[in-house]
Write a protein that holds these residues in place. Structure first.
Motif, PDB file in Angstrom:
ATOM      1  N   ILE A 327       0.856  -1.185   0.000  1.00 40.83           N
ATOM      2  CA  ILE A 327       0.000   0.000   0.000  1.00 40.83           C
ATOM      3  C   ILE A 327       0.893   1.236   0.000  1.00 40.83           C
ATOM      4  N   VAL A 328       0.619   2.145  -0.917  1.00 43.56           N
ATOM      5  CA  VAL A 328       1.234   3.474  -0.883  1.00 43.56           C
ATOM      6  C   VAL A 328       0.158   4.429  -0.405  1.00 43.56           C
ATOM      7  N   TYR A 329       0.382   5.041   0.750  1.00 36.17           N
ATOM      8  CA  TYR A 329      -0.608   5.927   1.368  1.00 36.17           C
ATOM      9  C   TYR A 329      -0.056   7.348   1.322  1.00 36.17           C
ATOM     10  N   SER A 330      -0.709   8.207   0.534  1.00 36.78           N
ATOM     11  CA  SER A 330      -0.341   9.616   0.462  1.00 36.78           C
ATOM     12  C   SER A 330      -1.335  10.405   1.295  1.00 36.78           C
ATOM     13  N   SER A 331      -0.843  11.044   2.351  1.00 36.46           N
ATOM     14  CA  SER A 331      -1.720  11.669   3.333  1.00 36.46           C
ATOM     15  C   SER A 331      -1.480  13.168   3.426  1.00 36.46           C
ATOM     16  N   CYS A 332      -2.571  13.922   3.475  1.00 34.69           N
ATOM     17  CA  CYS A 332      -2.466  15.369   3.718  1.00 34.69           C
ATOM     18  C   CYS A 332      -2.726  15.695   5.186  1.00 34.69           C
ATOM     19  N   ASN A 333      -2.801  14.670   6.032  1.00 35.73           N
ATOM     20  CA  ASN A 333      -3.050  14.878   7.456  1.00 35.73           C
ATOM     21  C   ASN A 333      -2.387  13.739   8.241  1.00 35.73           C
ATOM     22  N   PRO A 334      -1.177  13.946   8.745  1.00 37.26           N
ATOM     23  CA  PRO A 334      -0.490  12.880   9.469  1.00 37.26           C
ATOM     24  C   PRO A 334      -1.240  12.372  10.696  1.00 37.26           C
ATOM     25  N   VAL A 335      -2.123  13.188  11.261  1.00 33.49           N
ATOM     26  CA  VAL A 335      -2.903  12.744  12.418  1.00 33.49           C
ATOM     27  C   VAL A 335      -3.826  11.594  12.029  1.00 33.49           C
ATOM     28  N   THR A 336      -4.579  11.763  10.947  1.00 35.03           N
ATOM     29  CA  THR A 336      -5.474  10.690  10.514  1.00 35.03           C
ATOM     30  C   THR A 336      -4.690   9.540   9.889  1.00 35.03           C
ATOM     31  N   LEU A 337      -3.537   9.837   9.296  1.00 36.59           N
ATOM     32  CA  LEU A 337      -2.678   8.772   8.777  1.00 36.59           C
ATOM     33  C   LEU A 337      -2.290   7.817   9.908  1.00 36.59           C
ATOM     34  N   ALA A 338      -1.874   8.368  11.036  1.00 35.29           N
ATOM     35  CA  ALA A 338      -1.477   7.525  12.165  1.00 35.29           C
ATOM     36  C   ALA A 338      -2.633   6.657  12.637  1.00 35.29           C
ATOM     37  N   LYS A 339      -3.835   7.219  12.689  1.00 31.66           N
ATOM     38  CA  LYS A 339      -5.003   6.446  13.113  1.00 31.66           C
ATOM     39  C   LYS A 339      -5.303   5.320  12.125  1.00 31.66           C
ATOM     40  N   ASP A 340      -5.185   5.623  10.834  1.00 32.44           N
ATOM     41  CA  ASP A 340      -5.474   4.601   9.824  1.00 32.44           C
ATOM     42  C   ASP A 340      -4.445   3.465   9.872  1.00 32.44           C
ATOM     43  N   LEU A 341      -3.181   3.814  10.085  1.00 32.47           N
ATOM     44  CA  LEU A 341      -2.156   2.768  10.160  1.00 32.47           C
ATOM     45  C   LEU A 341      -2.394   1.864  11.359  1.00 32.47           C
ATOM     46  N   ALA A 342      -2.895   2.434  12.447  1.00 33.27           N
ATOM     47  CA  ALA A 342      -3.200   1.625  13.623  1.00 33.27           C
ATOM     48  C   ALA A 342      -4.313   0.621  13.342  1.00 33.27           C
ATOM     49  N   ALA A 343      -5.179   0.948  12.381  1.00 35.64           N
ATOM     50  CA  ALA A 343      -6.279   0.058  12.004  1.00 35.64           C
ATOM     51  C   ALA A 343      -5.848  -0.986  10.979  1.00 35.64           C
ATOM     52  N   MET A 344      -4.565  -0.950  10.579  1.00 33.43           N
ATOM     53  CA  MET A 344      -4.033  -1.927   9.623  1.00 33.43           C
ATOM     54  C   MET A 344      -2.795  -2.589  10.226  1.00 33.43           C
TER      55      MET A 344
END
Length: 374
Positions: A327-344
């Motif tokens: 998965i390549v995840y391009s994020s404009c918000n590192p806060v929500t990126l961190a939450k999403d990674l925790a869910a994976m």
């Protein structure tokens, strides 16, 4: 970078104005790394810098003042116009276009919308400049009352600004803080602006999304390609594909790439680019990117570029269950990126890189490379 508007206190949008750029970049990287501290195994590549000024390819200008002395910029606390035509973060081609836009407002007698009085017609002027210097100009009006006058004076505007490729009127009749409406009236022969990024010329329609910093957008596409190319994925999904930037830059012989986006306009633009460029193996569908994986076999790789709210727990969990290898995840918000990674939790964060989309602000764009364990 120094800014007279910031120093005078009339605009504080660029909250880091005056901070040395190297310090800005270092602080953003440190903040992003702290948010992703749960992944100490990640290799952080050097941050991708941007020019400090002149990087914005879009100008979203609120119109204030009067017909004879319009302001183009923002509103103050009293909802009155503050003129920012000399804003240094705008691309030079946008800044040089604004005097002609102001003159056209006067010529066509487009009364600026007065928010406190709820009177007037012209709310905003939205400009986008392509890498080749062409312009998309959109006048956001409350009604069609001024449309005839705009049509009457279009020739004069084109004479003053021959770089205009796309010219439209957008209707936003409601009295609320919404930048534009759903109805677009095209006044030019062309209805797409050609946004050249690398070897691909993307097509941008009015209201479509394109990254505000063209150089950084090209860097994001190039980084995704560099990460995926050695892995040679045969199948790729580009979720939240917009006008197809990632999908079209990832196309390769023998590779099947599918782009998913809710916006019909954006999908039409992506299909046009693929057709004109003769790029095989790339298809685009209108649909819910967050739910696309339901009932489908996992591809070899997925690219996700969600809005600031991120994937969300449900969509992130769906990707976790679907199980693409990469998965390549391009994020404009590192806060929500961190939450999403925790869910994976089945994915390791292999590499990460910060791209400075908006210098002079605290905004951070972070791209990550995730590999599934086992």
């Amino acid at each position: 970078m120094e800014c007279a508007y910031f120093s005078a206190g009339v605009c504080r949008s660029c909250e880091l104005m005056g901070v040395p750029y190297s310090a800005q970049l270092a602080a953003k990287v440190a903040d992003a790394q702290a948010l992703l501290a749960a992944h100490p195994e990640a290799v952080w590549r050097d941050a991708a810098p941007s020019p400090e000024d002149g990087f914005r390819n879009k100008a979203k200008m609120v119109v204030g003042g009067t017909v004879d002395e319009p302001t183009l910029g923002i509103l103050d606390g009293a909802q009155r116009g503050v003129d920012l035509r000399g804003c240094g973060v705008l691309a030079p081609g946008l800044r040089t276009a604004l005097p002609a836009i102001a003159a056209f407002i006067t010529r066509a007698r487009l009364e600026p919308y007065d928010i406190p009085a709820r009177r007037g017609e012209l709310k905003n002027v939205l400009l986008t400049e392509s890498p080749d210097g062409e312009l998309m100009v959109r006048f956001v009006l409350r009604s069609t009352e001024a449309l005839a006058r705009i049509r009457k004076h279009v020739a004069a505007l084109r004479e003053a600004l021959p770089r205009i490729a796309v010219l439209t009127v957008n209707l936003q009749p409601e009295h609320k803080a919404v930048l534009e409406g759903v109805q677009e009236i095209v006044l030019s022969d062309a209805d797409t602006l050609a946004m050249r990024t690398g070897d691909v010329v993307l097509h941008l329609r009015p209201g479509g999304f394109f990254q505000t910093n063209t150089a950084i957008a090209a860097g994001l596409y190039a980084q995704a390609a560099a990460w995926l190319e050695p892995l040679a994925p045969a199948t790729v999904w580009d979720l939240y594909c917009g006008v197809g930037g990632f999908a079209l830059h990832l196309a390769a012989p023998g590779r099947a790439v599918v782009g998913i986006e809710t916006s019909e306009t954006a999908v039409a633009s992506a299909r046009l680019t693929a057709q004109e460029a003769g790029i095989p193996g790339v298809t685009f569908e209108v649909g819910d990117a967050g739910a696309y994986a339901i009932g489908r076999e996992a591809p070899d790789a997925v690219v996700v570029n969600p809005p600031r709210r991120g994937l969300g727990a449900e969509s992130a969990a769906l990707l976790e269950r679907t199980g693409p290898a990469t998965i390549v995840y391009s994020s404009c918000n590192p806060v929500t990126l961190a939450k999403d990674l925790a869910a994976m939790p089945s994915y390791d964060l292999v590499e990460a890189r910060l791209f400075d989309m908006f210098p002079q602000t605290r905004h951070a764009e972070v791209m990550t490379l995730l590999r599934r364990r086992g």
